[in-house]
Structures are given as C-alpha cells and as structure tokens.
Design a protein around this motif. Structure first.
Motif, PDB file in Angstrom:
ATOM      1  N   TYR A 202      44.421  44.666  48.373  1.00 12.53           N
ATOM      2  CA  TYR A 202      44.290  43.651  47.328  1.00 12.53           C
ATOM      3  C   TYR A 202      44.390  42.243  47.909  1.00 12.53           C
TER       4      TYR A 202
ATOM      5  N   ARG B 167      39.218  40.477  47.986  1.00  8.92           N
ATOM      6  CA  ARG B 167      38.758  39.704  46.831  1.00  8.92           C
ATOM      7  C   ARG B 167      37.364  39.141  47.075  1.00  8.92           C
ATOM      8  N   GLN B 168      37.110  38.650  48.287  1.00 12.78           N
ATOM      9  CA  GLN B 168      35.788  38.129  48.614  1.00 12.78           C
ATOM     10  C   GLN B 168      34.746  39.239  48.570  1.00 12.78           C
TER      11      GLN B 168
ATOM     12  N   ASP C 196      34.021  40.024  44.984  1.00 12.28           N
ATOM     13  CA  ASP C 196      33.164  39.003  44.379  1.00 12.28           C
ATOM     14  C   ASP C 196      31.705  39.209  44.765  1.00 12.28           C
TER      15      ASP C 196
END
Length: 105
Positions: A36, A41-42, A45
């Motif tokens: 996490y 996260r990138q 996305d």
C-alpha cells in the motif's frame, strides 16, 4: 571500573539509537515500496487510467450494438438490417450484388 560503566552506557545508548533507526527505516521503506506504499499508489493510478479508457471504449461499443439490436426489434423492424443479417447468417447473396472473392493462400 569507571570507564567500563561509562563504555557500557555509551554502547547501550548507541544500540538503542541503532535499533530505533532500523525500525524507522523498516517502516519508511515499507511506506514507499510496500503493498500500500507510494509506488503501489502510482501503479494503481495508471491502472485506473487504463481501465477507464477501456470502459469508455466498451460503453461506445455497447451503444453501437444496442442501436443495431434496436433495428431488429419487432416494433420497428428495419428491412435493410433484417436482409443484411439473413444474408450473413445464410451465406446468401442477391443476384444484383457485386461479390468479390479474395484468394486465400
């Protein structure tokens, strides 16, 4: 004796600071590269962007398909669409149609 106690207290303090730095480093690395973390996260996305564009394409395709299906409904049957589908499924051609055969190798 005094120097040995002083050395022991310095080494104990140094060991505690080293352990604390190792723990902070461990959590810091996991915050960046963990499941996490920032890298995850990138990647999420980027995956969201790709899936959003795929969703938009599929919605356009579904709209086109629904339009073609609506032309075959019994309330407003389009004769041209019915003729096209019947010829396609039965492999028939109208005598006035121009048929071009592609040679297959």
């Amino acid at each position: 004796m005094v120097t040995r106690a002083r050395l022991k207290s310095i080494l104990t303090g140094l060991a505690l600071y080293t352990m604390a730095a190792a723990i902070v480093g461990y959590f810091g690395i996991n915050a960046y590269t963990g499941k996490y973390g920032l890298n995850a996260r990138q990647e999420l996305d980027q995956e969201i962007i790709a899936l959003t564009s795929e969703l938009a394409q599929l919605k356009r395709e579904r709209t086109r398909s629904e339009q073609r299906v609506s032309l075959l409904r019994s309330q407003k049957l389009d004769p041209d669409m019915l003729d096209e589908r019947a010829r396609f499924q039965l492999d028939y051609a109208n005598p006035h149609d121009l048929v071009r055969m592609n040679p297959t190798n």
